[in-house]
Enzyme design. Structure first.
Site, mmCIF file in Angstrom:
data_model
loop_
_atom_site.group_PDB
_atom_site.id
_atom_site.type_symbol
_atom_site.label_atom_id
_atom_site.label_comp_id
_atom_site.label_asym_id
_atom_site.label_seq_id
_atom_site.Cartn_x
_atom_site.Cartn_y
_atom_site.Cartn_z
ATOM 1 N N HIS A 1 62.579 79.558 -1.516
ATOM 2 C CA HIS A 1 62.811 80.814 -2.233
ATOM 3 C C HIS A 1 62.989 80.551 -3.732
ATOM 4 O O HIS A 1 62.495 81.310 -4.576
ATOM 5 C CB HIS A 1 64.050 81.487 -1.638
ATOM 6 C CG HIS A 1 64.490 82.715 -2.352
ATOM 7 N ND1 HIS A 1 65.609 82.751 -3.157
ATOM 8 C CD2 HIS A 1 63.962 83.971 -2.392
ATOM 9 C CE1 HIS A 1 65.758 83.962 -3.651
ATOM 10 N NE2 HIS A 1 64.781 84.723 -3.208
ATOM 11 N N GLU B 1 59.638 80.107 -5.310
ATOM 12 C CA GLU B 1 58.957 81.396 -5.489
ATOM 13 C C GLU B 1 59.389 82.044 -6.806
ATOM 14 O O GLU B 1 58.565 82.552 -7.567
ATOM 15 C CB GLU B 1 59.282 82.313 -4.312
ATOM 16 C CG GLU B 1 58.703 83.712 -4.426
ATOM 17 C CD GLU B 1 59.580 84.764 -3.796
ATOM 18 O OE1 GLU B 1 59.764 85.824 -4.423
ATOM 19 O OE2 GLU B 1 60.090 84.521 -2.686
ATOM 20 N N HIS B 2 60.696 82.018 -7.066
ATOM 21 C CA HIS B 2 61.202 82.574 -8.320
ATOM 22 C C HIS B 2 60.586 81.877 -9.529
ATOM 23 O O HIS B 2 60.148 82.519 -10.486
ATOM 24 C CB HIS B 2 62.729 82.426 -8.382
ATOM 25 C CG HIS B 2 63.475 83.550 -7.758
ATOM 26 N ND1 HIS B 2 64.368 84.327 -8.445
ATOM 27 C CD2 HIS B 2 63.460 84.036 -6.477
ATOM 28 C CE1 HIS B 2 64.877 85.242 -7.627
ATOM 29 N NE2 HIS B 2 64.358 85.079 -6.429
ATOM 30 N N GLU C 1 71.604 87.587 -6.492
ATOM 31 C CA GLU C 1 70.841 88.167 -5.386
ATOM 32 C C GLU C 1 71.507 87.855 -4.049
ATOM 33 O O GLU C 1 71.655 88.731 -3.188
ATOM 34 C CB GLU C 1 69.416 87.603 -5.418
ATOM 35 C CG GLU C 1 68.487 88.145 -4.373
ATOM 36 C CD GLU C 1 67.096 87.526 -4.444
ATOM 37 O OE1 GLU C 1 66.470 87.384 -3.372
ATOM 38 O OE2 GLU C 1 66.649 87.173 -5.555
#
Length: 426
Positions: free
Chosen positions: A65, A68-69, A141
Site C-alpha cells: 500500500h 502505491e502511494h 488514513e
C-alpha cells in the site's frame, strides 16, 4: 497477437512484450470509453517473500500500500492533474492479493494516457524526505479507518480468527509498521514485484487491438529492466483453531455491532475445485440467509436478526472464511442463531429451483459486467489470479449441480469460529 476463443464470442486478444509484460485487449468497437488497468499480483499478504535463491525476505506490514502511494508521485508534476488535463480519470488500489493502477477516458486518442500509465508505474523515484512525509499521510488514513466501526469490526474479527496468517493485518499495515518502512525497503519491494514479467496490462477499448499492442510494445522497447527473478509468497503455518474466540471493543456507536466468523481449513484443492467451492457457498448462503428464504422475514419479525444483517464468504488459495454481521442484537443469541441455521442448512441443503434461480441471476450479473469497461479490467485480472479465467468461471457456474453444492456444505467444518462485538463506550 493471439485471439482468445470463448463461449460468448467476445473479441479478446493477448500478446506478450519481449520483457515479459502480458497484454490483454478486450475489443469493444461499439463503446465510447476506454479503460486500462496496469496491475501486479502483489498485495498486503506478500509481506514475507522468498527469492529463487531461497532468501527469505520480511518486509513491514502495509508496504504494498505504501508503494502505491509513492508511485503516484512524479518529479514532472502530479499524476492526477496530468490525467485531468487529458480529460481522463486515474486511480489505484491495493488489496490482499494485488496492486492496481487504472484510468478511463472517452477520448479516442489514448496514446498519452496509456503511455503515462506505463511510465509512472514503471518509474519509482523517491527520496528519504518524501518517504518520511508520506508516513504521516498514511498514518492519518489508518487512524481514520480505525475510527470507523464497520471497518474496525472486520479488522478485529480477522485478528481474532487468525494467529499467523497475514490476513489478520490491515492492508495498510499499522502506524508502527509504516513508521518502520524505509526507502530501501520500498525500492527492494518495487524491484522484486514490479518487473514487467510479473505484471499485466488490460485494455477494454473501441480502439483497434493492433494499435494498442503496438503502443505498449513501443513504450516497453525504450526501457531497460534487469533479468526477471521469480519470487513467492511465504506464510507461517496457520493452526486450525482461532486466535481468540471472543472479543469486545468499546467505541462511539449507537447500536452494538456483531460479527460471527468461521475459519475454514485451506484444503488441498485444484484452482477449479476451490472456485467451485466458493460458488457453492455463495449459492447456498444466498438461498438461506437472504429474502429468498421464506423464514427470513420471520427472523426479522422475531428479532433474531435486524435489517442490517449480512454475510461475506471468501475462499482463496491461502485462507477461507465466512463472516456474519448484524447490529443491535444480543451477541449470544446471534451466535446461537447462526450456528442453528448452519446446521439446518447442512441438513436440508439447496433446492434445485433455488439453484436455477441463483445461477441465472449470477450469470446475468456477470454478463452485465461486459458493458462496464472499468469492471471488466478488474474482474478479468482477478479471475486470472484465481487460476480460473472469467469464461471458465461462467462454464463452472453453468455446470454446478445441487449435489455438488450440498456435498460441499455438508463436508465443511464449522467448528472454528470467533465472535467480535463493538459496543458503546458509555
Amino acid at each position: 497477437m493471439n485471439k482468445l476463443t470463448n463461449t460468448l464470442n467476445e473479441m479478446i486478444y493477448t500478446d506478450t512484450c519481449d520483457n515479459g509484460l502480458k497484454i490483454v485487449v478486450w475489443h469493444k468497437p461499439d463503446f465510447a470509453t476506454t479503460a486500462c488497468l496496469f496491475a501486479t499480483p502483489y498485495g498486503s499478504l506478500d509481506s514475507a517473500q522468498k527469492t529463487e535463491t531461497g532468501e527469505l525476505l520480511q518486509f513491514p506490514e502495509g508496504i504494498a500500500h505504501f508503494l502505491e502511494h509513492k508511485l503516484f508521485e512524479s518529479e514532472e508534476g502530479d499524476v492526477m492533474n496530468e490525467y485531468a488535463s487529458m480529460g481522463a480519470n486515474v486511480n489505484a488500489f491495493t488489496s490482499y492479493n494485488e496492486t492496481v493502477y487504472y484510468f478511463d477516458t472517452c477520448d479516442e486518442n489514448i496514446e498519452r494516457p496509456l503511455n503515462l500509465l506505463l511510465d509512472f508505474v514503471q518509474d519509482l523515484r523517491i527520496s528519504e524526505e518524501s518517504v518520511e512525509k508520506e508516513k504521516g499521510i498514511i498514518n492519518q488514513e489508518l487512524n481514520m479507518y480505525l475510527e470507523m466501526p464497520d471497518s474496525r469490526l472486520i479488522f478485529e474479527t480477522l485478528k481474532s480468527l487468525y494467529k499467523n496468517h497475514p490476513i489478520k493485518n490491515d492492508i495498510g499495515g499499522t502506524c508502527d509498521s509504516v513508521n518502520r518502512t524505509t526507502k530501501e525497503d520500498l525500492m527492494k519491494c518495487y524491484a522484486l514485484n514490479y518487473h514487467p514479467a510479473k505484471m499485466t496490462l488490460i485494455a477494454v477499448t473501441p480502439v483497434e487491438p493492433n494499435k494498442i499492442i503496438q503502443l505498449i510494445k513501443e513504450n516497453q522497447a525504450k526501457k531497460t529492466f534487469p533479468t526477471y527473478s521469480k519470487i513467492t509468497r511465504e506464510f507461517e503455518l496457520e493452526p486450525l483453531e482461532v486466535a481468540k474466540p471472543f472479543k469486545t471493543i468499546n467505541m462511539d456507536v449507537v447500536n452494538q455491532k456483531t460479527c460471527y466468523g468461521f475459519k475454514f481449513n485451506v484444503m488441498n484443492q485444484t484452482d477449479e475445485q476451490r472456485v467451485k467451492t466458493d460458488w457453492a457457498f455463495r449459492f447456498i448462503f444466498e438461498s438461506h440467509f437472504t429474502s429468498m428464504n421464506p423464514s427470513y422475514q420471520t427472523w426479522i419479525t422475531e428479532h433474531k436478526i435486524s435489517p442490517y444483517f449480512y454475510y461475506e464468504t471468501d475462499f482463496s488459495r491461502d485462507y477461507a472464511l465466512a463472516l456474519f454481521f448484524d447490529e443491535g442484537v444480543d451477541e449470544k443469541a446471534f451466535g446461537a442463531f447462526v450456528q442453528e441455521e448452519i446446521n439446518t442448512l447442512k441438513e436440508n441443503g439447496l433446492s434445485p429451483s433455488a439453484l436455477i434461480q441463483l445461477k441465472n441471476r449470477s450469470l446475468g450479473e456477470t454478463l452485465s459486467l461486459f458493458n462496464q469497461p472499468d469492471e471488466i479490467t478488474v474482474q478479468y485480472f482477478r479471475h486470472q489470479l484465481t487460476g480460473v479465467n472469467l469464461f471458465e468461471t461462467i462454464d463452472l457456474i453453468k455446470n454446478l449441480t445441487v449435489e455438488d453444492c450440498n456435498e460441499i456444505i455438508r463436508k465443511m467444518d464449522f467448528s472454528n469460529f470467533s465472535e467480535t462485538i463493538i459496543k458503546s463506550a458509555k
